[in-house]
Design an enzyme around this catalytic site. Structure first.
Site, PDB file in Angstrom:
ATOM      1  CD  GLN A 268      31.012   3.264  27.597  1.00 30.92           C
ATOM      2  OE1 GLN A 268      31.506   2.860  28.642  1.00 30.92           O
ATOM      3  NE2 GLN A 268      30.757   2.451  26.589  1.00 30.92           N
TER       4      GLN A 268
ATOM      5  CE  LYS B  30      31.465  -0.463  30.503  1.00 30.20           C
ATOM      6  NZ  LYS B  30      32.194   0.370  29.566  1.00 30.20           N
TER       7      LYS B  30
ATOM      8  CG  ASP C  24      38.236   1.176  29.359  1.00 33.67           C
ATOM      9  OD1 ASP C  24      37.580   0.118  29.379  1.00 33.67           O
ATOM     10  OD2 ASP C  24      37.712   2.314  29.347  1.00 33.67           O
TER      11      ASP C  24
END
Ligand code: GUN
Length: 308
Positions: free
Chosen positions: A120, A75, A143
Site C-alpha cells: 500500500q 480491500k 497493482d
C-alpha cells in the site's frame, strides 16, 4: 476495450448498465455508479471461482497512515466477500528496514500459494518505494505498477496487470456505453498510479489525450475543450463548473475529508449542473479500484498465458 481482452478470455465480462441508470437529483447528469459495477465484479468472481484455484493476495501495509488503513481494510473485506483469500502484513515502520521488507516480498514471490502482492502506497518517508516495489515478481504485481507491466500497457500488449484505478475508470466508462474513439480527453494528474496509465488506456481506445499537471498553463481552457475530463489532481473540489463544457463526461478520482468530516472529490458539486455524466464520491472510482484488484488477482491465479 483492448485492455479488458485478457479478463474476457478468462470469463469476466463488462455488464451493460446503459439502461439501468440513475441521475443526480434535479439534474440531467448521469451517475456513473462504481459501487453497483464493483458489486457485479464481486458476483462474477464468486461464480468464476468454481472449480478453480482460490486466488490469494498478500497485502503489506507499513506505518500508520489512517487513509491507507481504511483502504487496506476495504480491500480485505471485498476479497472475503468474493470468496478470495488474503494475507495481511501490518508492519511497524520502526521495526522494519528496507531490506527486511524486501526479504518478506521475496519470500512471498517464492510462495506458490500467493498470487498477488500489494504494497500500500504511500510508504513512510524513510523507505525508497521504487526499491521495494521492484522486488515484487512482475507476475505477482497485481497493482500493475512495475516497469514491466506499465510497459505492456504502453506497447498495447496488455498481457499483464493494468493499474487498478485507471483500469476501473475504463471499465466504468465502458459499462455506461461511453464511446472514446476520437474524443478529446484531458487527464489532470501524471502520477504512475493514475495519470500516466489512465492516459495510455484512453489512447489505446483511440481517444485524443492531453495530460495536464501542476505546471500546465491554461488548465481551465484545456478542460473547457474536453469531452471527457479525468480529475486526478489531488486538490479538493478544484474542478468547478466553469472548467467543464456542457455535456462533458467527468470522472472524479479524488477523495478527501473536509473539515466538517464529509468526503469530497477533486470535482466541485456544481459540475453536476453541466456534465452529462459524473462519478460520485464516495461510490464512484474507489470501489472500481478494488474490483480491478480482485480481477487482477484472479487473472494472476488463473491466466495460463501469465505464467513464465
Ligand atoms: N495508494 C493509493 N492507491 C493505491 C493503489 O491502487 N495501490 C496501492 N498499492 N497503493 C495505493
Amino acid at each position: 476495450m483492448k485492455a479488458f481482452k485478457r479478463a474476457e478470455s478468462n470469463g469476466f465480462m463488462i455488464p451493460d448498465l446503459t439502461l439501468d441508470c440513475a441521475y443526480f437529483e434535479n439534474t440531467k447528469c448521469k451517475i456513473l455508479d462504481g459501487k453497483k459495477l464493483s458489486n457485479n465484479f464481486v458476483q462474477q468472481s464468486q461464480t468464476l471461482i468454481n472449480g478453480r484455484k482460490i486466488p490469494c493476495l498478500a497485502v503489506i501495509l507499513i506505518g500508520n497512515d489512517p487513509a491507507s488503513k481504511v483502504y487496506v481494510n476495504n480491500k480485505i473485506k471485498i476479497f472475503k466477500e468474493a470468496g478470495f483469500l488474503s494475507k495481511s502484513y501490518i508492519l511497524n515502520e520502526d521495526e522494519y528496514s528496507e531490506q527486511k521488507i524486501i526479504n518478506l516480498i521475496e519470500s512471498l514471490n517464492n510462495d506458490e500459494n500467493i498470487n498477488g502482492i500489494l504494497v500500500q502506497l504511500p510508504l513512510p518517508k524513510k523507505f525508497n518505494s521504487t526499491n521495494i516495489l521492484n522486488s515484487i515478481l512482475p507476475s505477482k504485481d497485481v497493482d500493475g505498477f512495475l516497469a514491466h507491466n506499465m510497459g505492456s500497457l504502453a506497447t498495447g500488449e496488455f498481457n499483464s496487470a493494468v493499474a487498478c484505478t485507471p483500469f476501473g475508470v475504463m471499465v466504468l466508462l465502458h459499462a455506461y456505453g461511453i464511446q472514446l474513439s476520437g474524443k478529446n480527453a484531458v487527464v489532470i494528474g501524471r502520477s504512475n498510479i493514475v495519470g500516466k496509465p489512465m492516459g495510455l488506456l484512453l489512447l489505446s481506445d483511440d481517444a485524443t489525450v492531453t495530460f495536464a499537471h501542476s505546471k500546465t498553463k491554461n488548465l481551465k481552457e484545456i478542460c473547457q475543450s474536453a469531452e471527457i475530463i479525468i480529475a486526478a489532481a489531488g486538490q479538493p473540489e478544484m474542478i468547478t463548473s466553469d472548467y467543464v463544457s456542457n455535456s462533458a463526461i467527468v470522472v472524479d478520482v479524488g477523495i478527501h475529508r473536509k473539515i466538517d468530516g464529509k468526503l469530497c472529490g477533486d470535482v466541485h458539486p456544481s459540475v453536476k449542473e453541466k456534465a452529462s455524466a459524473l462519478t460520485p464520491v464516495p461510490g464512484g472510482v474507489g470501489p472500481m479500484t478494488i474490483a480491478m484488484l480482485l480481477l487482477n488477482t484472479a487473472l494472476s491465479a488463473w491466466d495460463l498465458s501469465n505464467k513464465k
